[in-house]
Write an enzyme that holds these catalytic residues in place. Structure first.
Site, PDB file in Angstrom:
ATOM      1  N   ARG A   1       0.800  -1.377  -0.050  1.00  0.00           N
ATOM      2  CA  ARG A   1      -0.013   0.149   0.115  1.00  0.00           C
ATOM      3  C   ARG A   1       0.723   1.076   0.126  1.00  0.00           C
ATOM      4  O   ARG A   1       1.913   1.115   0.344  1.00  0.00           O
ATOM      5  CB  ARG A   1      -1.000  -0.037   1.298  1.00  0.00           C
ATOM      6  CG  ARG A   1      -1.867   1.135   1.533  1.00  0.00           C
ATOM      7  CD  ARG A   1      -2.788   1.262   2.489  1.00  0.00           C
ATOM      8  NE  ARG A   1      -2.080   1.808   3.540  1.00  0.00           N
ATOM      9  CZ  ARG A   1      -2.605   2.057   4.849  1.00  0.00           C
ATOM     10  NH1 ARG A   1      -3.877   1.630   4.988  1.00  0.00           N
ATOM     11  NH2 ARG A   1      -2.098   2.551   5.808  1.00  0.00           N
TER      12      ARG A   1
ATOM     13  N   CYS B   1      -0.119   5.507   0.756  1.00  0.00           N
ATOM     14  CA  CYS B   1      -0.997   6.401   1.103  1.00  0.00           C
ATOM     15  C   CYS B   1      -0.332   8.078   0.948  1.00  0.00           C
ATOM     16  O   CYS B   1       0.679   8.064   1.541  1.00  0.00           O
ATOM     17  CB  CYS B   1      -1.320   6.144   2.490  1.00  0.00           C
ATOM     18  SG  CYS B   1      -2.831   7.221   3.353  1.00  0.00           S
TER      19      CYS B   1
END
Length: 127
Positions: A105, A107
């Protein structure tokens, strides 16, 4: 071969793009705004927005015969990094509720998200 994926259970694209592109082994899901596909309205709360974006992703995955467990990479775009904890909590619960491992991930905080959403999420899934 490239196949275009669309789900009536996720909001229609708001520009010249598609909900997802299936290229055989990989599914690229466009960034999902937190729009309810029935009302085209987004919640005010950032946690509810994250949940809606993830629900939209799940609907698109289903249209491509994939599941949340197929997600291998996510990118989360935040209008305000101060919302990280709330979004992270909704995100964590989404994967747990779907019995899926956490994917890789990224972000990041961005200057602005379309429709002034607080969050937008995109994913890549492997079949």
């Amino acid at each position: 071969m490239v196949n275009i994926i669309n789900s009536e259970h996720a909001p229609a694209a708001i520009g010249p793009y598609v909900q997802a592109v299936d290229v055989g082994n990989l599914l690229f899901v466009s960034g999902q705004l937190p729009l309810d596909p029935k009302t085209n309205v987004m919640p005010d709360d950032v946690s509810a927005q994250a949940k809606q974006s993830l629900a939209n992703i799940k609907a698109i995955l289903a249209a491509a015969n994939c599941q949340v467990a197929n997600i291998v990479k996510t990118t989360i775009f935040l209008a305000d990094m101060n919302d990280f904890a709330a979004v992270n909590s909704a995100y964590e619960q989404f994967f747990k509720d779907n019995n899926a491992s956490f994917p890789a991930r990224s972000c990041v905080q961005v200057a602005r998200i379309p429709k002034d959403a607080k969050v937008e999420i995109e994913v890549i899934a492997a079949k």
